[in-house]
Design a protein around this motif. Structure first.
Motif: not given
Length: 451
Positions: A134-152
């Motif tokens: 679903d393109v609209n759902t995929w467009r807004h899909k996010k994931k969390s990345i943690t680097t040096n104990e900071i999550t973005t």
């Protein structure tokens, strides 16, 4: 001195919105569809590069959906994970082995261009899976990345897949099934327009004519398409030919004559890995109107030039991203262009000679079209056409034959090639043309004896 690296970094990441809304503007709907068909042809080539008999591509188009289904082998889950759904080709990607895919964006760009929801099912000897987006759902899909104990939170470009069972499959054989729905309004309008469908049919028949001639069956809404075959005389007249390898590209340049017919068929045809990328070109890019070569004129209507460029690694070919043109600045095209100009230089004196016939010129051109044996574009690529390479042999201007034409008719029929060759050997005919004359004369002689 302590330095906070993060404060000295300027992000250059792409955005999904840019890909969905901007990169798709560089391609038309027809070209997007052809990109998807190219994937099917690439699959067919991996099964048997010389013969596509028994393979098919079905296209279904209406105002609500777009479907492409083939039995051309499909692709593995590993290929899907590493390459097919990646945005761009990784540096470590293997050679494309004669495909026309180049930058790794064709399939995704085409799907995003057509609609807001798509499914891609692949049945392969190793895997059977489906990717649904679903393109609209995929467009807004996010994931969390943690680097040096900071999550973005960052954009998640990944796709999910699911294994498919036979009961839920759209495929009976190994192949690919693609369905796009929730079409964009402008796409839905196009797909409901008969004029668009007619134009698309013509594009497929022209641009994929080589594959159609190899035997693949392509249908559009149930109607079978046919190749627009290109032929060159190969009898009393023999075409110019140059071939070789340059910078990992195999090239073959053929220049000769074809039937008068439609002037729009005259010019240069350039194939890259069997995909027609330049058709009946009469511009400076193929040498017309440049130093020593005149601009195309109706006197040159019989000219046919064919260039085959093939490479295991598509990046070596002088293709544009839309596969509808040639990068004339590329080294390989500059190299091949020399032979194209040489072929034209070989043939031009013949055109001057025919023009001098005046009122007899057209009857002579028609006579050649009726009497010369012709070779198809597929045969051209695989056949050693000439006795002396890089030399065009012009047909003889036979004034007596021209005069006879006014009082004669042409008889034409098709028989199996093997039978014709046996008959030609038995009758000691030097050509198929002579065989036809011999069999007709034999009939007339038999009828005379029966009177």
């Amino acid at each position: 001195m302590s330095l906070d690296i993060a404060k000295n970094v300027i992000e250059g990441n792409p955005t999904k919105t840019f890909f969905i809304e901007m990169i798709t503007r560089d391609i038309s709907i027809r070209d997007a569809i052809l990109d998807l068909l190219d994937n099917s042809i690439d699959g067919a080539s991996k099964i048997n590069p010389h013969n596509y008999e028994g393979l098919f591509v079905e296209i279904i188009i209406d105002k609500d959906k777009f479907i492409v289904k083939d039995n051309c082998g499909g692709f593995s889950l590993e290929t899907a994970k590493k390459y097919a759904f990646r945005f761009g080709r990784p540096d470590d990607a293997p050679d494309t082995h004669g495909s026309v895919g180049r930058f790794g964006i064709g399939m995704k760009r085409a799907l995003f261009k057509i609609g807001k929801y798509f499914e891609v099912e692949s049945k392969h000897t190793e895997d059977h899976f489906q990717v649904s987006v679903d393109v609209n759902t995929w467009r807004h899909k996010k994931k969390s990345i943690t680097t040096n104990e900071i999550t973005t939170e960052v954009e998640d470009w990944d796709f999910s897949y699911e294994d498919i069972t036979i009961e839920s499959s759209n495929l009976e054989e190994n192949g690919t099934y693609i369905e796009v729905s929730q079409l964009y309004d402008e796409v839905s309008e196009l797909f409901n327009d008969n004029e668009f469908l007619t134009s698309l049919r013509g594009d497929i028949e022209r641009l994929l004519n080589f594959s159609l001639e190899k035997g693949i069956r392509i249908t559009l809404n149930g109607e079978e398409l046919s190749g627009k075959n290109i032929q060159i005389f190969n009898d009393e007249s023999t075409p110019y030919m140059a071939e070789g390898v340059k910078d990992k590209v195999r090239y073959k340049v053929i220049g000769g004559l074809g039937v008068v017919g439609d002037p729009s068929k005259s010019g240069w045809y350039i194939y890259c890995n069997d995909r027609l990328v330049l058709e009946a070109d009469k511009s400076e890019i193929t040498g017309w109107g440049t130093s020593g070569i005149p601009k195309w004129h109706i006197d040159h209507v019989m000219f046919r030039g064919i260039v085959f460029l093939d490479s295991d690694e598509t990046i070596n070919l002088p293709l544009t991203t839309t596969k509808k043109g040639i990068d004339a600045t590329s080294d390989i095209y500059k190299f091949v262009h020399f032979f194209m100009r040489e072929a034209m230089g070989n043939i031009m004196p013949f055109f001057k000679l025919v023009t001098k016939l005046g009122n007899e010129a057209n009857p002579y051109r028609e006579l050649l079209g009726e009497t010369e044996n012709k070779i198809s574009v597929v045969e051209m690529k695989s056949t050693d056409l000439v006795i002396a390479p890089r030399k065009f042999v012009a047909p003889v201007v036979d004034q007596e034959a021209i005069a006879t034409k006014k009082e004669s008719v042409r008889i034409s029929y098709d028989v199996k090639k093997d039978w014709a060759n046996v008959a030609r050997t038995h009758s000691k005919s030097k050509s198929l043309k002579e065989l036809g004359e011999t069999t007709f004369e034999y009939y007339i002689k038999m009828e005379s004896l029966n009177e």
